[in-house]
Design an enzyme around this catalytic site. Structure first.
Site, PDB file in Angstrom:
ATOM      1  N   GLY A  12       0.811  -1.214   0.000  1.00 17.80           N
ATOM      2  CA  GLY A  12       0.000   0.000   0.000  1.00 17.80           C
ATOM      3  C   GLY A  12       0.840   1.257   0.000  1.00 17.80           C
ATOM      4  O   GLY A  12       2.077   1.200   0.085  1.00 17.80           O
ATOM      5  N   ASP A  13       0.158   2.378  -0.184  1.00 20.82           N
ATOM      6  CA  ASP A  13       0.793   3.702  -0.170  1.00 20.82           C
ATOM      7  C   ASP A  13       1.806   3.871  -1.296  1.00 20.82           C
ATOM      8  O   ASP A  13       2.800   4.583  -1.146  1.00 20.82           O
ATOM      9  CB  ASP A  13       1.461   3.977   1.197  1.00 20.82           C
ATOM     10  CG  ASP A  13       0.496   3.723   2.343  1.00 20.82           C
ATOM     11  OD1 ASP A  13      -0.642   4.195   2.243  1.00 20.82           O
ATOM     12  OD2 ASP A  13       0.870   3.033   3.307  1.00 20.82           O
ATOM     13  N   GLU A  14       1.547   3.251  -2.435  1.00 20.73           N
ATOM     14  CA  GLU A  14       2.467   3.358  -3.572  1.00 20.73           C
ATOM     15  C   GLU A  14       2.246   4.645  -4.368  1.00 20.73           C
ATOM     16  O   GLU A  14       3.033   4.960  -5.266  1.00 20.73           O
ATOM     17  CB  GLU A  14       2.300   2.165  -4.527  1.00 20.73           C
ATOM     18  CG  GLU A  14       2.661   0.809  -3.946  1.00 20.73           C
ATOM     19  CD  GLU A  14       1.459   0.127  -3.310  1.00 20.73           C
ATOM     20  OE1 GLU A  14       0.400   0.771  -3.194  1.00 20.73           O
ATOM     21  OE2 GLU A  14       1.586  -1.044  -2.915  1.00 20.73           O
ATOM     22  N   GLY A  15       1.152   5.339  -4.088  1.00 20.64           N
ATOM     23  CA  GLY A  15       0.841   6.540  -4.875  1.00 20.64           C
ATOM     24  C   GLY A  15      -0.121   6.221  -6.016  1.00 20.64           C
ATOM     25  O   GLY A  15      -0.069   6.842  -7.076  1.00 20.64           O
ATOM     26  N   LYS A  16      -1.019   5.268  -5.762  1.00 20.11           N
ATOM     27  CA  LYS A  16      -1.992   4.871  -6.799  1.00 20.11           C
ATOM     28  C   LYS A  16      -2.909   6.028  -7.168  1.00 20.11           C
ATOM     29  O   LYS A  16      -3.279   6.193  -8.330  1.00 20.11           O
ATOM     30  CB  LYS A  16      -2.861   3.701  -6.300  1.00 20.11           C
ATOM     31  CG  LYS A  16      -2.079   2.441  -6.007  1.00 20.11           C
ATOM     32  CD  LYS A  16      -2.959   1.364  -5.423  1.00 20.11           C
ATOM     33  CE  LYS A  16      -3.393   1.586  -3.985  1.00 20.11           C
ATOM     34  NZ  LYS A  16      -2.318   1.558  -2.974  1.00 20.11           N
ATOM     35  N   LYS A  18      -2.454   9.166  -7.413  1.00 22.03           N
ATOM     36  CA  LYS A  18      -1.886  10.110  -8.384  1.00 22.03           C
ATOM     37  C   LYS A  18      -1.938   9.518  -9.805  1.00 22.03           C
ATOM     38  O   LYS A  18      -2.237  10.213 -10.771  1.00 22.03           O
ATOM     39  CB  LYS A  18      -0.444  10.405  -7.969  1.00 22.03           C
ATOM     40  CG  LYS A  18       0.240  11.384  -8.867  1.00 22.03           C
ATOM     41  CD  LYS A  18       1.610  11.707  -8.359  1.00 22.03           C
ATOM     42  CE  LYS A  18       2.452  12.185  -9.522  1.00 22.03           C
ATOM     43  NZ  LYS A  18       3.741  12.679  -9.123  1.00 22.03           N
ATOM     44  N   GLY A  40      -6.037   5.908   1.836  1.00 17.87           N
ATOM     45  CA  GLY A  40      -5.855   7.361   1.842  1.00 17.87           C
ATOM     46  C   GLY A  40      -5.097   7.752   0.604  1.00 17.87           C
ATOM     47  O   GLY A  40      -4.037   7.198   0.319  1.00 17.87           O
ATOM     48  N   HIS A  41      -5.666   8.633  -0.188  1.00 21.65           N
ATOM     49  CA  HIS A  41      -4.988   9.096  -1.394  1.00 21.65           C
ATOM     50  C   HIS A  41      -4.706  10.572  -1.257  1.00 21.65           C
ATOM     51  O   HIS A  41      -5.593  11.325  -0.861  1.00 21.65           O
ATOM     52  CB  HIS A  41      -5.879   8.935  -2.630  1.00 21.65           C
ATOM     53  CG  HIS A  41      -6.263   7.531  -2.910  1.00 21.65           C
ATOM     54  ND1 HIS A  41      -5.375   6.504  -2.874  1.00 21.65           N
ATOM     55  CD2 HIS A  41      -7.444   6.993  -3.255  1.00 21.65           C
ATOM     56  CE1 HIS A  41      -6.004   5.382  -3.178  1.00 21.65           C
ATOM     57  NE2 HIS A  41      -7.259   5.651  -3.400  1.00 21.65           N
ATOM     58  N   GLN A 223      -5.251  -0.285  -0.991  1.00 22.50           N
ATOM     59  CA  GLN A 223      -4.262  -1.195  -0.373  1.00 22.50           C
ATOM     60  C   GLN A 223      -3.419  -1.836  -1.486  1.00 22.50           C
ATOM     61  O   GLN A 223      -3.195  -1.191  -2.495  1.00 22.50           O
ATOM     62  CB  GLN A 223      -4.937  -2.236   0.528  1.00 22.50           C
ATOM     63  CG  GLN A 223      -5.552  -1.650   1.789  1.00 22.50           C
ATOM     64  CD  GLN A 223      -6.964  -1.126   1.560  1.00 22.50           C
ATOM     65  OE1 GLN A 223      -7.773  -1.786   0.947  1.00 22.50           O
ATOM     66  NE2 GLN A 223      -7.257   0.051   2.060  1.00 22.50           N
ATOM     67  N   VAL A 414       8.175  11.555 -10.219  1.00 22.02           N
ATOM     68  CA  VAL A 414       9.398  12.196  -9.715  1.00 22.02           C
ATOM     69  C   VAL A 414       9.091  13.341  -8.737  1.00 22.02           C
ATOM     70  O   VAL A 414       9.933  14.202  -8.500  1.00 22.02           O
ATOM     71  CB  VAL A 414      10.289  12.712 -10.880  1.00 22.02           C
ATOM     72  CG1 VAL A 414      10.917  11.550 -11.622  1.00 22.02           C
ATOM     73  CG2 VAL A 414       9.513  13.620 -11.830  1.00 22.02           C
TER      74      VAL A 414
HETATM   75  P1  IMP Z   1      -7.377  -2.708   8.074  1.00 21.20           P
HETATM   76  O1  IMP Z   1      -7.508  -2.667   6.602  1.00 21.20           O
HETATM   77  O2  IMP Z   1      -7.707  -1.417   8.741  1.00 21.20           O
HETATM   78  O3  IMP Z   1      -8.143  -3.885   8.658  1.00 21.20           O
HETATM   79  O4  IMP Z   1      -5.821  -2.988   8.434  1.00 21.20           O
HETATM   80  C1  IMP Z   1      -5.197  -4.215   8.097  1.00 21.20           C
HETATM   81  C2  IMP Z   1      -3.751  -3.975   7.654  1.00 21.20           C
HETATM   82  O5  IMP Z   1      -3.756  -3.292   6.390  1.00 21.20           O
HETATM   83  C3  IMP Z   1      -2.929  -3.092   8.593  1.00 21.20           C
HETATM   84  O6  IMP Z   1      -1.581  -3.515   8.540  1.00 21.20           O
HETATM   85  C4  IMP Z   1      -3.042  -1.711   7.951  1.00 21.20           C
HETATM   86  O7  IMP Z   1      -1.956  -0.865   8.301  1.00 21.20           O
HETATM   87  C5  IMP Z   1      -3.001  -2.087   6.482  1.00 21.20           C
HETATM   88  N1  IMP Z   1      -3.661  -1.101   5.615  1.00 21.20           N
HETATM   89  C6  IMP Z   1      -4.984  -0.915   5.423  1.00 21.20           C
HETATM   90  N2  IMP Z   1      -5.202   0.067   4.540  1.00 21.20           N
HETATM   91  C7  IMP Z   1      -4.001   0.496   4.141  1.00 21.20           C
HETATM   92  C8  IMP Z   1      -3.568   1.483   3.208  1.00 21.20           C
HETATM   93  O8  IMP Z   1      -4.361   2.150   2.531  1.00 21.20           O
HETATM   94  N3  IMP Z   1      -2.219   1.645   3.074  1.00 21.20           N
HETATM   95  C9  IMP Z   1      -1.324   0.892   3.771  1.00 21.20           C
HETATM   96  N4  IMP Z   1      -1.681  -0.047   4.641  1.00 21.20           N
HETATM   97  C10 IMP Z   1      -3.007  -0.243   4.823  1.00 21.20           C
END
Ligand code: IMP
Length: 432
Positions: A12-16, A18, A40-41, A223, A414
């Site tokens: 997750g959090d790769e910057g999808k 954008k 979260g974007h 995710q 970048v």
């Molecule tokens: P949940 O989705 O809130 O049940 O969390 C399960 C796991 O997924 C935890 O390790 C969270 O930190 C991770 N997680 C859920 N949503 C995200 C995301 O958007 N980015 C990164 N990690 C996530």
């Protein structure tokens, strides 16, 4: 390219967001197909920052349908807050549609999420505590409340009563909380229904209509592959399926509607929450990545764990999703590091070598990464707009990623702004 799925290849959090925002310029519909406000974007457009948790990233392009598909779990209070935030900034939200079949996050889901984590103690998953897991659990147990239920007071009350009953025992410590009063909860959710009614729709039909007339539909994943409930690092995963295959179920289209699958991969790796992470760094390089990449959660503000790029994991994600293209993000964060390392295999605690992502959790939890070293670069690359603007070392780094995954790179990020992107190959020719 009518049906394009965009997914995360790491944790997750790769910057999808954008990437979706960029591709949405040429699409008729952007549809989210799983997850909820655990995502979260952040999109930076002309220096203005927008943060979304539920609303698809295409919302900043007027005239698009932005769909919250049936596979998403919706916290209506969060959705209404996002809609109002956008209205205040004069963004048109008339194209926002929410599937009548999507499930609702209820106050007891949020409480149960925290209670489960507290019970696990040291073994906690590190969830976002947004009620995601308990909501999907109720969906599977057929005790879920759906968006369409908001429009019928009688059904809503009955369903909430039925869902509350089996939880009474667990929720007893919270019994005095007014949020758990059947009457108050029903009234609160009916009010949400009134607010959301103009957005509630048969969104599967909407996707069908667009695809059938040859328009582009983007399926926006939240995710990522390694957090997938079936294929990720279970139990340290989310409760939905972020892999590309789930786009069909979560949006209500067929597999032959998908033409391309794009994987978004950060130039290094991050993870929030607990679970194995073979390339994790707890040294100065880790701090460089965290500070340079602003690696703090959009949803919970938690510090992200940081590490080198893991090509073993990327090859696994490539296979699970049959990627047709890669978008590499945050390449600029690597500037200034003399040597860059990429994990090419793992070594198990008993000395065995793993070229493939090990399926057994005990191996993964104790495996160490083995690396190949590549030369870094000093230059600031945030102003680069074509591949030719990049230092040779950066191009070689990208080539190593593409060769290992066997997938062409089509976009390179970048910097945080919408236009800090390099288009490669067919993408560059289309934009020219
Ligand atoms: P949940 O989705 O809130 O049940 O969390 C399960 C796991 O997924 C935890 O390790 C969270 O930190 C991770 N997680 C859920 N949503 C995200 C995301 O958007 N980015 C990164 N990690 C996530």
């Amino acid at each position: 390219m009518p049906g394009v799925v965009i997914i995360g290849t790491q944790w997750g959090d790769e910057g999808k967001g954008k990437i979706v925002d960029m591709l949405a310029a040429d699409a008729a519909v952007v549809v989210r197909f799983q997850g909820g406000n655990n995502a979260g974007h952040t999109i930076v457009s002309d220096g203005e920052t927008f943060k979304f948790h539920l609303i698809p990233s295409g919302i900043l392009h007027p005239g698009r349908f932005c769909v919250i598909g049936n596979g998403v779990v919706v916290d209506p209070s969060v959705l209404i807050e996002e809609i109002e935030g956008l209205r205040r900034r004069r963004i048109d939200v008339s194209g926002l549609k929410v599937s009548a079949n999507a499930h609702l996050i209820m106050p007891y889901h949020v409480m149960l999420d925290s209670a489960h984590e507290a019970k696990l103690g040291k073994l906690e998953i590190g969830t976002t505590k947004r009620g995601i897991g308990p909501c999907y659990a109720d969906k599977s147990a057929r005790l879920g409340i759906r968006v369409q239920d908001l429009l019928d007071a009688k059904i809503l009350r009955k369903k909430i009563a039925a869902a509350l009953e089996p939880k009474q025992q667990l929720l007893r410590p919270f019994a005095r909380d007014p949020k758990l009063d059947l009457h108050a909860m029903t009234e609160e959710y009916l009010r949400y229904g009134h607010r959301l009614e103009p957005h509630i729709a048969d969104t599967s039909r909407l996707c069908w209509d667009a695809l059938d007339s040859g328009e582009t539909v983007i399926f926006e994943g939240a995710q990522a592959a390694l957090l997938d409930l079936d294929h990720g690092t279970y139990p340290f995963v989310t409760s939905s399926n972020p892999v590309a295959g789930a786009a069909c179920v979560g949006a209500g289209v067929g597999p032959t509607d998908i033409d391309e699958v794009w994987g978004v991969c950060k130039a290094y790796t991050t993870r929030v929450g607990a679970g194995p992470f073979p390339t994790e760094l707890s040294d100065q390089v880790g701090a460089h990545l965290r500070d340079g990449g602003h690696e703090f959660g959009t949803t919970t503000g938690r510090e992200r764990r940081c590490g080198w790029l893991d090509l073993v994991a990327l090859r696994y994600a490539t296979r699970l999703n049959r990627l047709s293209a890669l978008a590499i993000t945050k390449l600029d964060v690597l500037s200034g590091l003399e040597t860059l390392r990429v994990a090419v295999r793992y070594r198990g605690s008993e000395g065995a070598v793993f070229d493939e992502f090990p399926y057994h959790q005990s191996i993964l939890h104790t495996a160490t990464a083995e690396y190949e070293d590549l030369p870094g670069w000093e230059e600031d690359i945030t102003g680069a707009r074509s591949e030719a603007d990049l230092p040779r070392e950066a191009r070689e780094y990208l080539e190593a990623i593409s060769d290992s995954a066997g997938v062409p790179i089509r976009l390179i990020g970048v910097g945080p702004d919408r236009n800090q992107v390099i288009r490669v190959g067919a993408q560059a020719r289309a934009a020219a």
